[in-house]
Motif scaffolding. Structure first.
Motif, PDB file in Angstrom:
ATOM      1  N   ASP A   3     -55.510 -54.504 -12.761  1.00 40.75           N
ATOM      2  CA  ASP A   3     -54.934 -54.918 -14.025  1.00 40.75           C
ATOM      3  C   ASP A   3     -54.915 -56.433 -14.070  1.00 40.75           C
ATOM      4  OD1 ASP A   3     -52.481 -55.875 -12.602  1.00 40.75           O
ATOM      5  OD2 ASP A   3     -52.507 -53.743 -12.083  1.00 40.75           O
ATOM      6  N   LYS A   5     -52.216 -58.064 -15.254  1.00 43.34           N
ATOM      7  CA  LYS A   5     -50.843 -58.529 -15.441  1.00 43.34           C
ATOM      8  C   LYS A   5     -50.558 -59.693 -14.506  1.00 43.34           C
ATOM      9  CE  LYS A   5     -46.792 -56.480 -15.942  1.00 43.34           C
ATOM     10  NZ  LYS A   5     -45.728 -55.519 -15.649  1.00 43.34           N
TER      11      LYS A   5
ATOM     12  N   ASP B 175     -50.430 -53.007  -6.378  1.00 44.22           N
ATOM     13  CA  ASP B 175     -50.691 -53.523  -7.728  1.00 44.22           C
ATOM     14  C   ASP B 175     -50.885 -55.033  -7.764  1.00 44.22           C
ATOM     15  OD1 ASP B 175     -48.154 -54.706  -7.644  1.00 44.22           O
ATOM     16  OD2 ASP B 175     -47.203 -53.130  -8.815  1.00 44.22           O
ATOM     17  N   THR B 180     -46.908 -53.194 -11.687  1.00 47.40           N
ATOM     18  CA  THR B 180     -47.408 -52.041 -12.458  1.00 47.40           C
ATOM     19  C   THR B 180     -47.351 -50.742 -11.657  1.00 47.40           C
ATOM     20  OG1 THR B 180     -49.627 -52.687 -11.826  1.00 47.40           O
ATOM     21  CG2 THR B 180     -48.916 -53.327 -14.026  1.00 47.40           C
TER      22      THR B 180
END
Ligand SMILES: [Fe+2]
Ligand SMILES: [Fe+2]
Ligand SMILES: [Zn+2]
Lengths: 511, 329
Positions: A3, A5, B175, B180
């Motif tokens: 991801d 993020k 993560d 996440t």
């Protein structure tokens, strides 16, 4: 799961490691999981507004604390090995340790119990975790104190049965009832009492005097404990401040409740601290500072700034704070005079100050010591030199709230004893002050329950028919060994032997 | 001529405190003894708790079990605060080394996606169960009687927080420290069908009032089945599937479980041996909760180590109970 993020910052990472472990329950109701959270009337609208007062994960906690413990026990071992007890300033000093071990250490245990309970019962996980860390710290304190005193116990009297005495001895009901009071309250009052009023506002007047006293009097064991506990205390203080601000910010209805608690706990704390005051002014052979000076520095200056800061929440300084300005000139003398008279019933020794010490007291208390206390103390010393050491055999009247005998004087008139009373459900209750009477009137159903040692003796709940057998059989105070005058006591004699002096014959224990 | 070192005046006048002398005689006591026995206030409490007015502040009747002396329970590890934190500091040093190693070599991020997903779904959600264990043990240390028992529970409470944090770090490793994986694992805990029986059991445990029942449920029955299943058997499954590196990150939990089971066993064994009434009550509680725990673990076993693993774990658990003197008379 790859991801884009952002990586978490320290603060958010800590949230994930603490409060994010929590979840909204759905199989049980929150009120059932946290049943203690509402009855005090404190309104919490959002636990998530809790600011972590420190960010410490368990692995870091174990690591730092283990390092501190290792160092501490190395010193305690060396202290015992080298008979460090012989290097203190004077054996009289050990009486401060007796007061500490019987009066304070069991309260550390109570703090542990109280924080463990709040650490379960607060609805916010961030706050729970902070409280749990304090719980285990407080367990640390009682245990390291026991270990630090263990060697002293092998060489001095009066330390040997500290928890048994804490549950029974008359003056120890002062600290015990203080913590019982806090622990029997709800979680928010407990934190206001212990985290805020005690740890944040008053700790420098309790912990620091004992630890500085140790440093000034060559007590390596206690001083090392003190340094070792300092970083724990720093954490406890930040928790105390966060707690109070959090509650105040959560809801305006909380403000009057918290103000009431601050008033109450300030007054109870102030009463409890008269024991520390007498320790500083009378029990330390090498004095650190006077009680009045400590009060000025640590309460009037530091506390003044704190309450300025809290003004914006609608909090004012505690009620009756102005009475303390005057009382700081008196309480240590009044307390010591009392303990001097009742040494037959204490696990530590008392004595009259030397001429030199009286000069120190009159320099530190220029408006009170010579005027109100010196003559009495000089008279007692002279009586003692004539073999007529004074002991008071009538049991004193205790304050229903703070449980201190009625020894304090009227604000504005140091020649008149302060006494208040109040009738509740047909029965008259007695108090040392307006502050204590207020506390009673706000919660009479609580304070009528107090286990007042003097009443209990009269009611025959403490064994024997006379004070001597109560002291011996119920308190486990060894007569002529743990109690009475210092001069000529077994502690004193042993000290003289260590120092190559001829031991003084025991005083005739006249009354 | 002899060298005469004068020491006699420093001879101790007593060997230990009176509370330890009464129990163990006038001889030097261990640090564990001096700091653990009879430390807690026993009588003459001043006020009834506002949150529980029918009990005294410290009250042995917060469990229905009865002991002549609760101090009969002691910790075979002899942990007082100092020895406790030093033991954990050594364990965390090893763990730190292993976590750093995994991080440095990206061992988790290099796992196949399916394996990583599995960790998020089956391992990381346990951090929430650990928080409940943390809460319960903190509450028990406030409720129970006798310092030998209170202290073991607060150490256990802090251990559970530590384990929850290690599990969270596994999530953060998966993560890339964004949170996440932790969010995904929490959704599992909250919503995934296979986690609901366990979450229900855990929430039910949070309203159990009798501290001994709660300790038994959490520390003996639930942990006694869950740890072998999800930290032992599941680790073996992962190893067999080529994800053995994960084992480095759960070694702390296995070491901890083996070590801390010792005091849980000591407590249960001593209290059960006290009286037939205690034993019967303990067996009834175990009987009741064991069924629920097995039910809660079954869907997780299904997704991970398999039903055979759960059966094996139940058998081992029965052997453990027999060693404690339970279900065999
Ligand atoms: Fe403390
Ligand atoms: Fe503290
Ligand atoms: Zn009072």
């Amino acid at each position: 799961m790859t991801d884009n993020k952002k990586k978490l910052g320290l603060k958010d990472k800590y949230r994930y490691l603490t409060r994010d472990l929590d979840w909204e329950p759905s199989y049980q109701k929150k009120e059932d999981i946290f049943p203690h959270e509402r009855f005090e009337g404190i309104k919490i609208t959002d636990w998530d507004k809790w600011e972590d007062p420190f960010r410490l994960t368990m692995d870091a906690y174990w690591k730092y604390q283990a390092e501190k413990e290792k160092k501490l026990y190395a010193i305690l071992d060396a202290f015992a090995q080298n008979n460090g007890q012989q290097s203190i300033s004077d054996a009289r000093y050990v009486n401060a340790l007796k007061l500490f071990l019987t009066g304070i250490s069991p309260c550390e245990y109570q703090a542990f119990q109280g924080f463990a309970r709040v650490g379960r019962h607060f609805g916010g996980a961030g706050a729970r975790v902070a409280c749990q860390m304090q719980a285990i710290d407080e367990l640390r304190h009682v245990q390291t104190q026991v270990h630090a005193m263990s060697h002293y116990n092998k060489h001095f009297n009066g330390l040997h049965d500290f928890t048994h005495m804490h549950d029974r001895v008359w003056f120890l009901s002062v600290p015990k009832s203080f913590f019982d009071d806090a622990r029997s309250a709800g979680p928010f009052e407990f934190l206001t009492a212990i985290s805020f009023s005690f740890e944040y506002v008053l700790t420098n007047l309790l912990f620091v005097p004992f630890m500085s006293g140790a440093a000034y009097n060559g007590d390596m064991a206690t001083v090392t404990f003190g340094f070792s506990a300092q970083s724990d205390e720093a954490r406890h203080m930040t928790l105390g401040l966060e707690v109070i601000k959090f509650m105040l910010e959560q809801h305006e209805d909380n403000v009057p409740i918290i103000q009431g608690w601050i008033d109450k706990w300030f007054w109870r704390g102030n009463r409890l601290l008269c024991l520390v005051g007498m320790m500083m002014d009378y029990m330390l052979p090498n004095k650190v500072m006077s009680w009045a000076e400590a009060w000025e520095v640590y309460f009037e200056q530091a506390g003044g700034a704190l309450f300025k800061d809290l003004e914006r929440y609608g909090i004012r300084p505690p009620k009756y704070v102005e009475q303390c300005m005057e009382a700081k000139q008196h309480v240590s003398h009044q307390a010591w005079a009392t303990f001097y008279q009742y040494s037959q019933a204490t696990n530590f020794h008392t004595w009259m100050p030397s001429e030199e010490e009286m000069d120190w007291l009159s320099a530190k208390y220029p408006n009170t010591f010579d005027q109100y206390y010196r003559a009495r103390f000089t008279f007692w010393r002279e009586q003692q030199e004539k073999g007529q050491r004074f002991y008071n055999n009538t049991l004193p009247q205790l304050c229903q709230v703070c449980q201190i005998p009625a020894i304090f004087t009227e604000p504005g008139d140091p020649t008149k004893l302060s006494h208040r009373s109040h009738v509740h459900e047909g029965e008259r209750y007695h108090f040392c002050s307006d502050g204590c009477r207020d506390i009673f009137k706000n919660q009479p159903e609580k304070y009528v329950q107090a286990w007042l040692p003097v009443h209990q003796i009269y009611q025959g709940n403490c064994g024997g028919a006379d004070v001597e057998s109560v002291v011996r059989d119920y308190y486990n105070i060894e007569l002529g060994v743990d109690n009475f005058e210092y001069l000529g006591s077994p502690d004193h004699q042993r000290w003289q032997l260590w120092k190559g002096e001829k031991p003084l014959a025991p005083l005739k224990q006249a009354s | 001529m002899s060298i005469e070192i004068k020491t006699n005046t420093a001879e101790p006048i007593r060997q230990t405190f009176s509370h330890t002398r009464r129990r163990f005689g006038d001889k030097p006591a261990t640090r564990y003894q001096e700091a653990s026995y009879d430390i807690e206030a026993k009588i003459n409490f001043h006020y009834r708790p506002q949150w529980q007015p029918d009990k005294a502040l410290n009250d042995p009747t917060r469990t229905c079990l009865q002991m002549r002396d609760w101090y009969a329970v002691s910790d075979p590890r002899q942990y007082y605060y100092g020895t406790y934190v030093q033991a954990r500091a050594r364990m965390q040093e090893t763990a730190e080394h292993d976590y750093a190693f995994c991080e440095k070599r990206d061992l988790l991020t290099r796992l196949p996606e399916a394996q990583r997903q599995r960790l998020v779904e089956l391992l990381v959600p346990l951090r929430h169960a650990e928080l409940a264990a943390n809460m319960s043990n903190s509450g028990i240390s406030a409720d129970c009687w006798a310092t030998t028992i209170t202290q073991a529970h607060i150490y256990h409470a802090m251990d559970r927080l530590g384990i929850a944090q290690y599990l969270s770090r596994i999530g953060l490793m998966l993560d890339g420290s964004t949170g996440t994986a932790l969010d995904a694992a929490k959704r599992q805990w909250l919503d995934a069908a296979e986690w609901q029986p366990l979450r229900r059991l855990v929430e039910d445990s949070l309203v159990v009032k009798d501290w001994f029942e709660l300790s038994l449920l959490q520390n003996l029955v639930l942990d006694g089945l869950l740890y072998p299943l999800l930290y032992q058997k599941f680790d073996e499954t992962l190893s067999a599937e080529g994800a053995g590196d994960v084992g480095m990150l759960t070694e702390f939990m296995r070491t901890w479980f083996a070590e801390s089971s010792r005091w849980v066993d000591a407590m249960v064994k001593t209290v059960a041996a006290e009286s037939p009434e205690n034993r019967a009550q303990i067996e009834a509680w175990i009987e009741h909760w064991r069924g629920r725990v097995v039910e809660a673990l079954a869907p997780l076993a299904e997704k991970g180590p398999g039903q055979d693993a759960l059966t094996a774990v139940q058998q081992e658990f029965a052997t453990r109970l027999a060693k404690l003197g339970l279900f065999n008379q």
